[in-house]
Design a protein around this motif. Sequence first.
Motif, PDB file in Angstrom:
ATOM      1  N   SER A 187       0.815  -1.230   0.000  1.00 11.12           N
ATOM      2  CA  SER A 187       0.000   0.000   0.000  1.00 11.12           C
ATOM      3  C   SER A 187       0.844   1.274   0.000  1.00 11.12           C
ATOM      4  CB  SER A 187      -0.993   0.041   1.167  1.00 11.12           C
ATOM      5  OG  SER A 187      -1.754  -1.124   1.200  1.00 11.12           O
ATOM      6  N   ARG A 188       1.568   1.439  -1.103  1.00 11.18           N
ATOM      7  CA  ARG A 188       2.305   2.686  -1.334  1.00 11.18           C
ATOM      8  C   ARG A 188       1.317   3.841  -1.433  1.00 11.18           C
ATOM      9  NH1 ARG A 188       6.811   5.266  -2.116  1.00 11.18           N
ATOM     10  NH2 ARG A 188       6.565   5.600  -4.327  1.00 11.18           N
ATOM     11  N   PRO A 189       1.674   5.084  -1.122  1.00 11.88           N
ATOM     12  CA  PRO A 189       3.000   5.475  -0.657  1.00 11.88           C
ATOM     13  C   PRO A 189       3.188   5.434   0.868  1.00 11.88           C
ATOM     14  CG  PRO A 189       1.713   7.425  -1.106  1.00 11.88           C
ATOM     15  CD  PRO A 189       0.830   6.245  -1.465  1.00 11.88           C
ATOM     16  N   TRP A 190       2.095   5.342   1.630  1.00 13.40           N
ATOM     17  CA  TRP A 190       2.254   5.391   3.082  1.00 13.40           C
ATOM     18  C   TRP A 190       2.678   4.049   3.674  1.00 13.40           C
ATOM     19  CZ3 TRP A 190       1.734   8.908   7.229  1.00 13.40           C
ATOM     20  CH2 TRP A 190       1.643  10.240   6.811  1.00 13.40           C
ATOM     21  N   ASP A 192     -24.809  13.738  -4.645  1.00 16.09           N
ATOM     22  CA  ASP A 192     -23.479  14.207  -4.221  1.00 16.09           C
ATOM     23  C   ASP A 192     -22.434  13.162  -4.612  1.00 16.09           C
ATOM     24  OD1 ASP A 192     -25.011  16.142  -2.931  1.00 16.09           O
ATOM     25  OD2 ASP A 192     -23.556  16.299  -1.294  1.00 16.09           O
ATOM     26  N   THR A 193     -21.287  13.630  -5.061  1.00 20.18           N
ATOM     27  CA  THR A 193     -20.206  12.689  -5.369  1.00 20.18           C
ATOM     28  C   THR A 193     -19.172  12.746  -4.249  1.00 20.18           C
ATOM     29  OG1 THR A 193     -19.183  14.406  -6.696  1.00 20.18           O
ATOM     30  CG2 THR A 193     -20.507  12.780  -7.874  1.00 20.18           C
ATOM     31  N   VAL A 194     -18.330  11.733  -4.185  1.00 16.98           N
ATOM     32  CA  VAL A 194     -17.333  11.654  -3.111  1.00 16.98           C
ATOM     33  C   VAL A 194     -16.036  12.290  -3.606  1.00 16.98           C
ATOM     34  CG1 VAL A 194     -16.054  10.092  -1.592  1.00 16.98           C
ATOM     35  CG2 VAL A 194     -18.407   9.534  -2.269  1.00 16.98           C
ATOM     36  N   THR A 195     -15.522  13.234  -2.829  1.00 16.39           N
ATOM     37  CA  THR A 195     -14.251  13.873  -3.185  1.00 16.39           C
ATOM     38  C   THR A 195     -13.107  12.910  -2.901  1.00 16.39           C
ATOM     39  OG1 THR A 195     -15.177  15.983  -2.531  1.00 16.39           O
ATOM     40  CG2 THR A 195     -12.776  15.884  -2.706  1.00 16.39           C
ATOM     41  N   ILE A 196     -12.300  12.646  -3.916  1.00 14.26           N
ATOM     42  CA  ILE A 196     -11.137  11.775  -3.707  1.00 14.26           C
ATOM     43  C   ILE A 196      -9.949  12.659  -3.315  1.00 14.26           C
ATOM     44  CG2 ILE A 196      -9.527  10.136  -4.774  1.00 14.26           C
ATOM     45  CD1 ILE A 196     -12.309   8.919  -4.560  1.00 14.26           C
ATOM     46  N   GLU A 197      -9.442  12.421  -2.112  1.00 11.30           N
ATOM     47  CA  GLU A 197      -8.325  13.217  -1.594  1.00 11.30           C
ATOM     48  C   GLU A 197      -7.058  13.004  -2.438  1.00 11.30           C
ATOM     49  OE1 GLU A 197      -7.324  11.915   2.343  1.00 11.30           O
ATOM     50  OE2 GLU A 197      -5.792  13.439   2.632  1.00 11.30           O
ATOM     51  N   GLU A 198      -6.390  14.118  -2.723  1.00 14.52           N
ATOM     52  CA  GLU A 198      -5.054  14.042  -3.347  1.00 14.52           C
ATOM     53  C   GLU A 198      -4.072  14.598  -2.329  1.00 14.52           C
ATOM     54  OE1 GLU A 198      -4.776  15.991  -7.202  1.00 14.52           O
ATOM     55  OE2 GLU A 198      -6.815  15.302  -7.606  1.00 14.52           O
ATOM     56  N   ARG A 199      -2.970  13.908  -2.134  1.00 13.64           N
ATOM     57  CA  ARG A 199      -2.015  14.362  -1.120  1.00 13.64           C
ATOM     58  C   ARG A 199      -0.715  14.813  -1.777  1.00 13.64           C
ATOM     59  NH1 ARG A 199      -3.538  13.284   4.210  1.00 13.64           N
ATOM     60  NH2 ARG A 199      -1.370  13.347   4.884  1.00 13.64           N
ATOM     61  N   ASP A 200       0.138  15.371  -0.928  1.00 11.06           N
ATOM     62  CA  ASP A 200       1.372  15.995  -1.404  1.00 11.06           C
ATOM     63  C   ASP A 200       2.247  15.013  -2.186  1.00 11.06           C
ATOM     64  OD1 ASP A 200       2.945  18.656  -0.677  1.00 11.06           O
ATOM     65  OD2 ASP A 200       4.375  16.976  -0.817  1.00 11.06           O
ATOM     66  N   ILE A 201       2.919  15.528  -3.225  1.00  8.47           N
ATOM     67  CA  ILE A 201       3.763  14.646  -4.046  1.00  8.47           C
ATOM     68  C   ILE A 201       5.005  14.177  -3.273  1.00  8.47           C
ATOM     69  CG2 ILE A 201       2.940  15.643  -6.207  1.00  8.47           C
ATOM     70  CD1 ILE A 201       5.661  17.098  -6.386  1.00  8.47           C
ATOM     71  N   GLU A 249       4.991  12.634  -0.738  1.00  7.39           N
ATOM     72  CA  GLU A 249       4.723  11.284  -0.221  1.00  7.39           C
ATOM     73  C   GLU A 249       5.151  10.215  -1.228  1.00  7.39           C
ATOM     74  OE1 GLU A 249       0.543  11.164   0.703  1.00  7.39           O
ATOM     75  OE2 GLU A 249       0.770  12.455   2.456  1.00  7.39           O
ATOM     76  N   VAL A 250       5.350  10.650  -2.500  1.00  3.33           N
ATOM     77  CA  VAL A 250       5.625   9.684  -3.565  1.00  3.33           C
ATOM     78  C   VAL A 250       7.091   9.723  -4.014  1.00  3.33           C
ATOM     79  CG1 VAL A 250       4.984   9.003  -5.930  1.00  3.33           C
ATOM     80  CG2 VAL A 250       3.232   9.866  -4.362  1.00  3.33           C
ATOM     81  N   ILE A 251       7.647  10.938  -4.123  1.00  2.00           N
ATOM     82  CA  ILE A 251       9.033  11.064  -4.613  1.00  2.00           C
ATOM     83  C   ILE A 251       9.866  11.921  -3.663  1.00  2.00           C
ATOM     84  CG2 ILE A 251       8.767  10.741  -7.116  1.00  2.00           C
ATOM     85  CD1 ILE A 251       8.781  14.066  -6.836  1.00  2.00           C
ATOM     86  N   ARG A 252      11.185  11.701  -3.730  1.00  2.00           N
ATOM     87  CA  ARG A 252      12.094  12.545  -2.944  1.00  2.00           C
ATOM     88  C   ARG A 252      12.470  13.771  -3.774  1.00  2.00           C
ATOM     89  NH1 ARG A 252      13.692   7.322  -1.658  1.00  2.00           N
ATOM     90  NH2 ARG A 252      15.071   7.224  -3.461  1.00  2.00           N
ATOM     91  N   PRO A 253      12.827  14.901  -3.133  1.00  2.78           N
ATOM     92  CA  PRO A 253      13.185  16.106  -3.880  1.00  2.78           C
ATOM     93  C   PRO A 253      14.323  15.819  -4.863  1.00  2.78           C
ATOM     94  CG  PRO A 253      13.068  16.577  -1.522  1.00  2.78           C
ATOM     95  CD  PRO A 253      12.918  15.096  -1.679  1.00  2.78           C
ATOM     96  N   GLY A 254      14.209  16.321  -6.092  1.00  2.00           N
ATOM     97  CA  GLY A 254      15.277  16.180  -7.079  1.00  2.00           C
ATOM     98  C   GLY A 254      15.321  14.835  -7.776  1.00  2.00           C
ATOM     99  N   GLU A 255      14.408  13.938  -7.446  1.00  2.00           N
ATOM    100  CA  GLU A 255      14.465  12.576  -7.962  1.00  2.00           C
ATOM    101  C   GLU A 255      14.025  12.475  -9.423  1.00  2.00           C
ATOM    102  OE1 GLU A 255      13.467   8.376  -5.720  1.00  2.00           O
ATOM    103  OE2 GLU A 255      11.933   9.916  -5.762  1.00  2.00           O
ATOM    104  N   LYS A 272       5.164  15.846 -13.882  1.00  2.00           N
ATOM    105  CA  LYS A 272       4.135  16.021 -12.849  1.00  2.00           C
ATOM    106  C   LYS A 272       3.958  14.718 -12.063  1.00  2.00           C
ATOM    107  CE  LYS A 272       1.378  17.662 -16.195  1.00  2.00           C
ATOM    108  NZ  LYS A 272       2.327  18.096 -17.204  1.00  2.00           N
ATOM    109  N   VAL A 273       3.462  14.838 -10.841  1.00  2.00           N
ATOM    110  CA  VAL A 273       3.155  13.651 -10.027  1.00  2.00           C
ATOM    111  C   VAL A 273       1.699  13.771  -9.577  1.00  2.00           C
ATOM    112  CG1 VAL A 273       3.670  12.383  -7.911  1.00  2.00           C
ATOM    113  CG2 VAL A 273       5.533  13.417  -9.210  1.00  2.00           C
ATOM    114  N   PHE A 274       0.986  12.699  -9.699  1.00  2.00           N
ATOM    115  CA  PHE A 274      -0.428  12.664  -9.291  1.00  2.00           C
ATOM    116  C   PHE A 274      -0.533  11.653  -8.156  1.00  2.00           C
ATOM    117  CE2 PHE A 274      -4.774  10.797 -10.565  1.00  2.00           C
ATOM    118  CZ  PHE A 274      -5.478  11.736  -9.811  1.00  2.00           C
TER     119      PHE A 274
END
Length: 309
Positions: free
Chosen positions: A153-156, A241-250, A252-258, A264-266
């Motif tokens: 269960s990436r990224p967390w 009503d639709t369910v909002t799918i949370e998007e979190r900070d990039i 969490e997925v990549i390290r700076p400069g990688e 872009k990262v989604f």
Amino acid sequence: MNDIISSTASDILTMRVRGAGRIARAGATALATYAENYSGHDLEQFKTDIRNAAEVLLGSRPTAVSLWNGIHSTIKGVESASTLEAARDSVIVNGREFSVASEQAVRKIARIGAKRIKDGDVLMTHCNSSAAIGVIAEAVRQGKDVKVYATESRPWRQGILTVRDLSDAGVDTTLIIDSAVRTVMSRVDRVFVGADTITSSGSLINKVGTSQVCMAASEARAEVNVCSETYKFSPKTMFGDTVTIEERDIGEVIRPGEIPEGVKVFNPVFDTTPAKYIDNIITELGIMSPGAVYGVMVKQLGDSIFDLE
Ligand code: RI2
């Protein structure tokens, strides 16, 4: 804003407190504690303050309807209260009652769901759901011999929590990376996942990757079981009503400069599994098909259904 509200909202936002059931209980408990320690003397001011506190908590994470339901069932008596004491008492009692009922529901789901597991079953779970883990642990406690594949269960990497929980419960557990799901599915008899939200049509919103797990299970003829307290049902979806799918900070997925600049990262946190990929929804009210969710919502709402549109 009172410390307990802002610190709880921050704990939920930063995922120090996570899991759809846990965040709902944390929100309800924070409001009850806020009401308990409230030092003001004016009823109308209390109503405003509790509404603002609820908004702060609701703003912490957008997807799991459990948080919305936990908070709304905690503050439901405030608007009609005629004294400050009655308003405070209703928040304290409702908040505590929600948390107790929520924990009881998870235990009941464990007992009901464990009956679906047969001796010798091979299971798969995704992310870290206390409801799903409760079912598996209960089956093992009853003496059933099961083997569980748990996704990273990436990224967390909540899968690490899951394998610890399962191992503590004495379960034969194997960790797999998310992209190994389809490869392993041919060995799996049953999938058990949790829920963040279930819509009126019986679709499931849960940790991103759940839909892939369920589609792979469907292809391999493995049974898909969703373990969900009914406060994860979203009545507002009945009215479009639709369910909002949370998007979190990039981060969490990549390290700076990688990765090169400009790429872009989604990072969506949840996905939707259509009802057709789900065999059973295991709730504290019993096991139902996705098609039965609408009826349960109508029954639970009673006349308050008219307030929702
Ligand atoms: P329980 C979690 O969300 C996962 O998506 C999990 O399946 C779901 O909540 C339900 O968890 P996150 O908070 O309520 O890790 O069954 O984003 O514990």
